[in-house]
Design an enzyme around this catalytic site. Sequence first.
Site, PDB file in Angstrom:
ATOM      1  N   VAL A  37      25.411  -4.902   0.101  1.00 19.76           N
ATOM      2  CA  VAL A  37      23.878  -4.817   0.024  1.00 19.76           C
ATOM      3  C   VAL A  37      24.270  -4.498  -1.331  1.00 19.76           C
ATOM      4  O   VAL A  37      23.367  -4.721  -2.398  1.00 19.76           O
ATOM      5  CB  VAL A  37      23.265  -4.490   0.571  1.00 19.76           C
ATOM      6  CG1 VAL A  37      21.589  -4.765   0.565  1.00 19.76           C
ATOM      7  CG2 VAL A  37      23.935  -5.386   2.163  1.00 19.76           C
TER       8      VAL A  37
ATOM      9  N   ARG B 259      29.054   7.649  -1.715  1.00 18.42           N
ATOM     10  CA  ARG B 259      29.439   8.716  -0.959  1.00 18.42           C
ATOM     11  C   ARG B 259      30.767   9.630  -2.599  1.00 18.42           C
ATOM     12  O   ARG B 259      31.478  10.979  -2.727  1.00 18.42           O
ATOM     13  CB  ARG B 259      30.378   7.774  -0.369  1.00 18.42           C
ATOM     14  CG  ARG B 259      30.495   9.734   0.057  1.00 18.42           C
ATOM     15  CD  ARG B 259      29.924   9.985   2.756  1.00 18.42           C
ATOM     16  NE  ARG B 259      30.010   7.882   2.472  1.00 18.42           N
ATOM     17  CZ  ARG B 259      29.706   7.485   3.956  1.00 18.42           C
ATOM     18  NH1 ARG B 259      31.352   8.233   4.670  1.00 18.42           N
ATOM     19  NH2 ARG B 259      30.081   5.785   4.269  1.00 18.42           N
TER      20      ARG B 259
ATOM     21  N   VAL C 206      16.078  -6.736   9.578  1.00 21.96           N
ATOM     22  CA  VAL C 206      16.091  -8.060  10.665  1.00 21.96           C
ATOM     23  C   VAL C 206      16.439  -9.150   9.616  1.00 21.96           C
ATOM     24  O   VAL C 206      15.513  -9.390   8.976  1.00 21.96           O
ATOM     25  CB  VAL C 206      15.049  -7.916  11.721  1.00 21.96           C
ATOM     26  CG1 VAL C 206      14.681  -8.401  12.869  1.00 21.96           C
ATOM     27  CG2 VAL C 206      14.309  -6.239  12.016  1.00 21.96           C
TER      28      VAL C 206
ATOM     29  N   GLU D 211      33.395  -6.994  12.551  1.00 19.10           N
ATOM     30  CA  GLU D 211      33.961  -5.143  12.438  1.00 19.10           C
ATOM     31  C   GLU D 211      35.128  -4.705  13.216  1.00 19.10           C
ATOM     32  O   GLU D 211      35.560  -5.003  13.959  1.00 19.10           O
ATOM     33  CB  GLU D 211      32.480  -4.203  12.065  1.00 19.10           C
ATOM     34  CG  GLU D 211      31.922  -4.649  11.870  1.00 19.10           C
ATOM     35  CD  GLU D 211      30.984  -3.837  10.132  1.00 19.10           C
ATOM     36  OE1 GLU D 211      31.893  -2.736  10.641  1.00 19.10           O
ATOM     37  OE2 GLU D 211      29.739  -3.971  10.590  1.00 19.10           O
TER      38      GLU D 211
ATOM     39  N   ASP E 183      23.146  -2.861  17.694  1.00 19.28           N
ATOM     40  CA  ASP E 183      23.058  -3.640  16.448  1.00 19.28           C
ATOM     41  C   ASP E 183      21.182  -4.555  16.809  1.00 19.28           C
ATOM     42  O   ASP E 183      20.511  -4.869  16.282  1.00 19.28           O
ATOM     43  CB  ASP E 183      23.554  -4.327  16.162  1.00 19.28           C
ATOM     44  CG  ASP E 183      22.721  -4.980  14.641  1.00 19.28           C
ATOM     45  OD1 ASP E 183      23.113  -4.425  13.449  1.00 19.28           O
ATOM     46  OD2 ASP E 183      22.534  -6.366  14.697  1.00 19.28           O
TER      47      ASP E 183
ATOM     48  N   LYS F 129      16.672  -4.340  16.150  1.00 22.18           N
ATOM     49  CA  LYS F 129      16.440  -5.632  15.690  1.00 22.18           C
ATOM     50  C   LYS F 129      15.207  -5.487  16.887  1.00 22.18           C
ATOM     51  O   LYS F 129      13.892  -6.051  16.423  1.00 22.18           O
ATOM     52  CB  LYS F 129      17.004  -6.943  14.867  1.00 22.18           C
ATOM     53  CG  LYS F 129      17.880  -6.330  13.821  1.00 22.18           C
ATOM     54  CD  LYS F 129      18.972  -7.291  14.096  1.00 22.18           C
ATOM     55  CE  LYS F 129      19.599  -6.386  13.093  1.00 22.18           C
ATOM     56  NZ  LYS F 129      21.112  -7.420  12.518  1.00 22.18           N
TER      57      LYS F 129
ATOM     58  N   GLY G 297      24.987 -10.237   5.456  1.00 19.58           N
ATOM     59  CA  GLY G 297      25.718 -10.383   4.322  1.00 19.58           C
ATOM     60  C   GLY G 297      24.692  -9.859   2.685  1.00 19.58           C
ATOM     61  O   GLY G 297      24.307  -9.978   2.750  1.00 19.58           O
TER      62      GLY G 297
END
Lengths: 433, 433
Positions: free
Chosen positions: B14, B45, B133, B191, B202, B206, B307
């Site tokens: 993202v 990181r 969301v 994942e 998840d 939301k 995405g």
Amino acid sequence: MKPVRLALLGCGTVGAEVVRLLHEQADDLTARIGAPIEIAGIAVRRLARDRGDLPVDPALFTTDALGLVKRDDVDVVVEVVGGIEPARTWLVEALRAGKSVVTANKALLAEDGGTLHDAATEGGSDLYYEAAVAGAIPLLRPLRESLHGDKITRVTGIVNGTTNYILSSMDSSGASFTEALEEATALGYAEADPTADVDGFDAAAKAAILASLAFHSRVGAADVHREGITEVSAADVASAKAMGCTIKLLCIASRVSGPSGDSVSVRVHPAMIPRTHPLASVGDAFNAVFVEAEAAGQLMFYGRGAGGAPTASAVLGDIVAVGRNRLAGVRSASESAYADLPVRPMGEVVTRYHISLDVADRAGVLAAVAGVFAKHDVSIATVRQSGRGDDAILVIVTHGAPDAALAATVRELQALDIVRSIASVLRVEGATT
Amino acid sequence: MKPVRLALLGCGTVGAEVVRLLHEQADDLTARIGAPIEIAGIAVRRLARDRGDLPVDPALFTTDALGLVKRDDVDVVVEVVGGIEPARTWLVEALRAGKSVVTANKALLAEDGGTLHDAATEGGSDLYYEAAVAGAIPLLRPLRESLHGDKITRVTGIVNGTTNYILSSMDSSGASFTEALEEATALGYAEADPTADVDGFDAAAKAAILASLAFHSRVGAADVHREGITEVSAADVASAKAMGCTIKLLCIASRVSGPSGDSVSVRVHPAMIPRTHPLASVGDAFNAVFVEAEAAGQLMFYGRGAGGAPTASAVLGDIVAVGRNRLAGVRSASESAYADLPVRPMGEVVTRYHISLDVADRAGVLAAVAGVFAKHDVSIATVRQSGRGDDAILVIVTHGAPDAALAATVRELQALDIVRSIASVLRVEGATT
């Protein structure tokens, strides 16, 4: 707590619902705004009309709308009258005087939105109009705000409930346009004079507003290519079905890139769309708007596009927004028309046609027909021939070509000896091939 | 023109897309905000990681996120790292210092959104999180703003793309959960550790965010009743099909009126919905949220929920909004939690069950089974018996009843001698009977 004082212009179906909701949800609205809303006055045409048991002091009604708008104790003007004049005079007066305006007047916004936006800039005022397009569906705020970090490429909408009701009914029952219109009138989905709906004027006004917001440009009703649904026949609907499609009155605003820069095309016309398209299943009097943006991809917004309560919901949302802004001493983002994209003439817009021809059944027909397409540089995607002898029908679907070339092709086909008649000509949208 | 200076925390899928869009659409963004955006720094990181040809000065990268957030020349902090800590520390620091925050961090908002909102109030700062969301779908702003003049009664959403992909694939191919998960993993929809998705964490985060906005109350992840999809079997999917339904992982937030006032119920669980429901046709990894409000009626929002590009579109929209606010010297509407509605325990929530029982084929079975339902005051809507002998199956759909009563009924059925096994238990939503 100093209240937010509101002048309501118009007290028909939507206005009465606004009054009712302001009363019923007073506590919640006060909490959300940070101050109570008080009705300063309600301008109507006839004082004597019976308004049922509207929860409001009858002394608030007046026939002097302009006088009400000019009053010093009015902060917010809510207009649900419609039409160009005298609404424009009232709203320009309000905006120049620094009053916040909430309006559902799509015709005025499409005809002369620039004048309203200029008056808002002059007065430093808020101009909100979520109810003007697709009623209760929160659509303008997402276009104006949520997607303003993205590049919108296309907006395709079903934004007129009356015509969607008629076309849905023709699709499900096989009825003619006239029969379906009669049914819609009887059920209250069509007005006594259905011209604004069935000739596409209402959808064209909304298309202009959507295009202006999506493409950061001023687009007016006159910029919209408009065709209504009165010519859609039961045979067209049957043709569409045979292709796995349905017919919808679409408003389409798209961004077109060209060698001399970007432009926008804005049009309203009936079109065949595949039944698998998300807009195909939008039935009855519902509205839906399909938005395509570069990063966001495909989005769809769906809901009730008309009716007292849904429209009032959008008006109330705007009232809360402008009320909050007043209390915070700010105004919202003003008109964004920086891109100032030119409007592309319909003839240059690339579309696809579905043409169904009643032809003589003899050798060389297809070659002659194909020759006309080739002459206009229109490439054919599919040809289907059905029947023999007197019933021979050629169904042709083209690839994309400039609309003017397609129209010229149809005119020339009409003049061919071997073409008895053109049974159906419809644009095709949303298809992948 | 003084630029808006932005600190980006995180540069994964993202974050990289945000950088790319900031670069590509720089002119448009400048026009929309009224000032250019400048990246002050990007916290990552590992400095050494290959980031392809990201259009940004490599000197902007740093591993000191907190130091970057604290810098005086940073106006806006954009966080796309995720997780509770250290993101919370960074964002609280930014908000308290009056910096605007844009975040996609649903877990943090659901776990401890109150701390962020309090810090925003303290610092007089903007806190925007549209990307948290349903990715690119403009949903939070409509809930927060467009519908704040209305009373939302229920929000039903498909808000997790991974589980929707898995359930859609089970529905179309008849695959088992394990097979469908393997396919989703191979295609990159799931994942390596799919727990957060398939166990509903998840979606629950939301759900908490949606409920907070819809009902003007603070609802956290711990308030959400959560069930994942790992127990959904191919037999359940087949049962649903036989009923004209499909199975979706739904997040449902509803307002419940009771004698002692209103409360909210928030839950995430798989449920059968009729194929005619607008949410039933939301396939693949798409998201959609169905909103019901008193005046607006039914609304639906549809689009890509995840995405890089879709999420970045939402982040960019928020960046434009906070950028504009900073230039105007204002902040947007802060958290609205005035209603402070209590959360209703799941056991008290009225739901409907679909239960399919493998029973002995002998006289009195139906009477015994019906007796268990009656004992718990659960009314049966339909019973269907199929097969004979060893294959006798009873399929029962209940009317609405408290979830605890339904659960107790199932437990007691399980203990009955004549019930060989319970083949499938699923809640039913969105049905009219």
